[in-house]
Design an enzyme around this catalytic site. Structure first.
Site, PDB file in Angstrom:
ATOM      1  N   CYS A  89      -2.503   0.515   2.122  1.00 41.82           N
ATOM      2  CA  CYS A  89      -1.821   1.801   2.324  1.00 41.82           C
ATOM      3  C   CYS A  89      -0.756   2.078   1.267  1.00 41.82           C
ATOM      4  CB  CYS A  89      -1.201   1.861   3.709  1.00 41.82           C
ATOM      5  SG  CYS A  89      -2.421   1.790   5.042  1.00 41.82           S
ATOM      6  N   HIS A 347      -2.212  10.534   7.073  1.00 41.15           N
ATOM      7  CA  HIS A 347      -2.040   9.327   6.248  1.00 41.15           C
ATOM      8  C   HIS A 347      -3.325   9.112   5.455  1.00 41.15           C
ATOM      9  CE1 HIS A 347      -1.302   5.371   4.862  1.00 41.15           C
ATOM     10  NE2 HIS A 347      -1.504   4.681   5.971  1.00 41.15           N
ATOM     11  N   CYS A 377       4.289   0.113   5.061  1.00 40.20           N
ATOM     12  CA  CYS A 377       3.646  -1.105   5.543  1.00 40.20           C
ATOM     13  C   CYS A 377       2.213  -1.126   5.025  1.00 40.20           C
ATOM     14  CB  CYS A 377       3.681  -1.190   7.064  1.00 40.20           C
ATOM     15  SG  CYS A 377       2.933   0.214   7.921  1.00 40.20           S
TER      16      CYS A 377
END
Length: 392
Positions: A89, A347, A377
């Site tokens: 991510c 996201h 994260c």
């Protein structure tokens, strides 16, 4: 050491799964951001020395080097190289780090950091699922890895539940945070707060009409706590739902990073200065806690306290992540994700790093604030932290 500057940071408005951006090939999606960065900055595209692109699911339409394919789909000349990276991510946040490091080292003067992820056209998990369905291999984790950590798999969903349990977070607390994300995003859209960061894209609506996509699709106008409370949890005795987790999203983003020499040579005006770049790693099982120690290290290395930071962008992968971060850092919730976060805005995995940076840079400028901090994260228990100083 040379200073690295952010001249511009742009992003597409998020598209829901199967939504407005469904017809955009990822290479074209990313190319639109590259073109926008060059056009608004006015820089000669031939002056760009590298394009560093984050992408998580590098398979199918995002395979065969999506970074280079973005350049080939753009108006940049063939002379501009590219590389595609994966830090899960945090992929495009790491792209920004690599770009800044190249400039700070004096190796290069003009670099674009970018990210792309079409979660409609390349669904999450595809790089693992397709080989397993074809009977190829045994998956990403060897028996030695699984034995070392005493697990049968590594799951971000499990990690989110573990954080909620560790901090005694109730379902109501998580849903309340999620509702706040939607309301902040809704207010930001109403105030046209994203205008300077969004790259308009031509899309076809459900009726077949062509229009410009300029608004994040995932924001639930008029969301209520009752509506969120009605969603099923991912596991029977858990607290994580689709409503208090980040939304699947299609999108691309990028930032133009340059040296002081390039500012003068090309007549560019910087938006921000890179103040600190940090990456750390920790427990890969709980996985999502690492932004906390990473932020502490970044602040220590920058010689700053959390109170010195005016705005924070902490990726809302799941509501427990920013909530735990706020508690541990004793940070001001009024400075967190002021225009909403991934729970409302989406996201898009590999694009989220420079997406958050685009929002942070422009939010600091709009509010006349000085320092901003971004953290993410990442799979495997890794976290990036970027601190910037606004010059806008």
């Amino acid at each position: 050491m040379s200073v690295a500057y952010i001249v511009d940071a742009r992003r597409t408005a998020g598209g829901k799964r199967g939504g407005a951006l469904r017809d955009w090939h990822p290479a074209d999606l990313g190319a639109a951001v590259l073109n926008a960065l060059v056009e608004r900055s006015g820089i000669d595209p031939a002056a760009i020395e590298d394009v560093i692109v984050g992408c998580v699911s590098q398979v199918g339409e995002q395979s065969f080097h999506v970074g280079r394919n973005m350049v080939m789909a753009s108006r940049l000349p063939d002379s501009v190289p590219a590389v595609t990276i994966d830090r899960q991510c945090g992929s495009s946040q790491q792209a920004l780090h690599f770009a800044a490091q190249a400039v700070m080292s004096g190796t290069q003067d003009v670099v674009i950091a970018a990210g792309v992820e079409s979660m409609t056209r390349v669904p999450m998990g595809t790089p693992v699922i397709l080989p397993m369905q074809a009977g190829i291999g045994t998956g990403p984790w060897s028996k030695a890895i699984l034995d070392r950590y005493g697990v049968t798999e590594f799951s971000q969903f499990t990690g989110a539940e573990m954080i909620a349990e560790r901090y005694g977070m109730s379902r109501e607390e998580l849903d309340t945070f999620a509702l706040g994300s939607h309301r902040k995003a809704e207010a930001a859209i109403a105030a046209d707060a994203f205008a300077d960061e969004i790259v308009p894209l031509e899309v076809t609506d459900a009726e077949g009409n062509r229009q410009l996509h300029t608004r994040d699709e995932g924001v639930r106008a008029g969301a209520t706590i009752e509506g969120l409370a009605g969603l099923k949890t991912l596991k029977p005795d858990g607290v994580i739902t689709a409503g208090n987790a980040s939304q699947i999203c299609d999108g691309a983003s990028g930032a133009l990073i340059v040296s002081e020499r390039a500012l003068k040579e090309h007549g560019l005006t910087p938006l921000a200065r890179i103040d600190n770049l940090t990456v750390t790693a920790g427990d890969p099982v709980i996985m999502l806690m690492e932004p906390i120690p990473a932020t502490r290290r970044a602040l220590e290395r920058a010689g700053r306290a959390i109170g010195d930071i005016d705005l924070y962008e902490v990726n809302e992968a799941f509501a427990p992540v920013p909530l735990a971060w706020l508690r541990e850092l004793e940070a001001d919730p009024e400075r967190l994700n002021v225009n909403g976060g991934a729970i409302a805005l989406g996201h898009p995995l590999g694009a989220s790093g420079t997406k958050l940076m685009a929002t942070l840079v422009h939010a600091l400028k709009a509010r006349g604030k000085r320092f901003g901090l971004q953290t993410m994260c990442e799979g495997g228990g890794i976290a990036n932290v970027t601190i910037i100083e606004s010059l806008g």
